[in-house]
Motif scaffolding. Structure first.
Motif, PDB file in Angstrom:
ATOM      1  N   THR A  55      -4.651 -17.638  -0.620  1.00 24.87           N
ATOM      2  CA  THR A  55      -3.575 -17.243   0.382  1.00 24.87           C
ATOM      3  C   THR A  55      -3.507 -15.821   0.636  1.00 24.87           C
ATOM      4  O   THR A  55      -3.682 -14.924  -0.174  1.00 24.87           O
ATOM      5  CB  THR A  55      -2.307 -17.714  -0.352  1.00 24.87           C
ATOM      6  OG1 THR A  55      -2.465 -19.115  -0.693  1.00 24.87           O
ATOM      7  CG2 THR A  55      -0.976 -17.629   0.601  1.00 24.87           C
ATOM      8  N   ARG A  56      -3.371 -15.397   1.769  1.00 26.12           N
ATOM      9  CA  ARG A  56      -3.055 -13.770   2.176  1.00 26.12           C
ATOM     10  C   ARG A  56      -1.767 -14.054   3.334  1.00 26.12           C
ATOM     11  O   ARG A  56      -2.130 -14.618   4.217  1.00 26.12           O
ATOM     12  CB  ARG A  56      -4.255 -13.418   2.857  1.00 26.12           C
ATOM     13  CG  ARG A  56      -3.980 -11.963   3.249  1.00 26.12           C
ATOM     14  CD  ARG A  56      -5.207 -11.523   4.205  1.00 26.12           C
ATOM     15  NE  ARG A  56      -5.086 -10.196   4.528  1.00 26.12           N
ATOM     16  CZ  ARG A  56      -4.567 -10.197   6.036  1.00 26.12           C
ATOM     17  NH1 ARG A  56      -4.651 -11.114   6.550  1.00 26.12           N
ATOM     18  NH2 ARG A  56      -4.456  -8.848   6.396  1.00 26.12           N
ATOM     19  N   ILE A  57      -0.941 -13.368   2.888  1.00 29.12           N
ATOM     20  CA  ILE A  57       0.470 -13.025   3.661  1.00 29.12           C
ATOM     21  C   ILE A  57       0.548 -11.778   3.994  1.00 29.12           C
ATOM     22  O   ILE A  57       0.676 -11.078   3.294  1.00 29.12           O
ATOM     23  CB  ILE A  57       1.514 -13.723   3.091  1.00 29.12           C
ATOM     24  CG1 ILE A  57       1.655 -15.178   2.725  1.00 29.12           C
ATOM     25  CG2 ILE A  57       2.888 -13.643   3.998  1.00 29.12           C
ATOM     26  CD1 ILE A  57       2.433 -15.777   1.697  1.00 29.12           C
ATOM     27  N   ALA A  58       0.351 -11.308   5.192  1.00 29.88           N
ATOM     28  CA  ALA A  58       0.243 -10.107   5.852  1.00 29.88           C
ATOM     29  C   ALA A  58       1.594  -9.717   6.846  1.00 29.88           C
ATOM     30  O   ALA A  58       1.407 -10.473   7.771  1.00 29.88           O
ATOM     31  CB  ALA A  58      -0.960  -9.658   6.414  1.00 29.88           C
ATOM     32  N   SER A  59       2.013  -8.772   6.495  1.00 25.81           N
ATOM     33  CA  SER A  59       3.188  -8.092   7.700  1.00 25.81           C
ATOM     34  C   SER A  59       2.907  -6.704   7.931  1.00 25.81           C
ATOM     35  O   SER A  59       2.608  -5.809   7.044  1.00 25.81           O
ATOM     36  CB  SER A  59       4.517  -8.107   6.811  1.00 25.81           C
ATOM     37  OG  SER A  59       5.063  -9.497   6.527  1.00 25.81           O
ATOM     38  N   ILE A  60       2.544  -6.388   9.438  1.00 26.06           N
ATOM     39  CA  ILE A  60       2.169  -5.322   9.733  1.00 26.06           C
ATOM     40  C   ILE A  60       2.743  -4.677  10.982  1.00 26.06           C
ATOM     41  O   ILE A  60       3.060  -5.363  12.040  1.00 26.06           O
ATOM     42  CB  ILE A  60       0.758  -5.551  10.139  1.00 26.06           C
ATOM     43  CG1 ILE A  60      -0.135  -6.268   9.119  1.00 26.06           C
ATOM     44  CG2 ILE A  60      -0.079  -4.240  10.771  1.00 26.06           C
ATOM     45  CD1 ILE A  60      -1.596  -6.766   9.582  1.00 26.06           C
TER      46      ILE A  60
END
Length: 161
Positions: A125-130
């Motif tokens: 799982t990878r959750i990214a906020s950019i």
């Protein structure tokens, strides 16, 4: 779900220590700085789930396609990741990367990622906020040649980012 093949083991493996979490983060940074979508995708489980900004992806094929599109648009990409926190099989990082568009406009993108790993060290799982910040070229801080960040190049905290 079946376990990944032995060849798909990606040390360091969970449970993470401070040392192994820092190493895992640097290995991810180096892979992303290669800008090789197929190589990067191999660090994820075959059914890995991603949220990248507002885009949702599942599996290595979608991840590799996303990365190919990303690096075709984000030219002269340079990334620095830094460990924020970790538990047994999870790592949180903060990062910044610099890039330019095809019109020559420069940006620094800031973000946070939450990672979860399986027992073989593959990210499931990878959750990214950019967020993207336009910057003048004179404000760039990431000036190394294409590829991994040199060992002696400052990290995010050292750069005040």
């Amino acid at each position: 779900m079946s376990q990944p093949a032995e060849a798909e083991c990606r040390p360091p493996l969970p449970p993470f220590t401070q040392e192994t979490a820092v190493l895992k983060v640097r290995m991810a940074e180096n892979a992303w700085n290669s800008r090789d979508p197929e190589r990067v995708a191999l660090a994820y489980t075959p059914a890995s789930r991603w949220r990248n900004r507002a885009e949702f992806l599942t599996g290595r094929t979608e991840i590799a396609a996303f990365l190919a599109r990303k690096w075709a648009r984000e030219l002269d990409y340079r990334l620095i990741k830094e460990l924020w926190a970790f538990t047994e099989n999870r790592i949180a990082v903060r990062f910044a990367y610099e890039w330019r568009d095809d019109a020559g406009n420069w940006f620094r993108s800031y973000g946070n990622e939450n990672w979860e790993f399986d027992g073989r060290g593959l990210m499931q799982t990878r959750i990214a906020s950019i967020n993207d910040l336009p910057i003048p070229e004179s404000d760039r801080k990431f000036h190394w040649a294409s590829g991994p960040r040199p060992e002696d190049h400052p990290g995010l905290s050292d750069l005040g980012l």
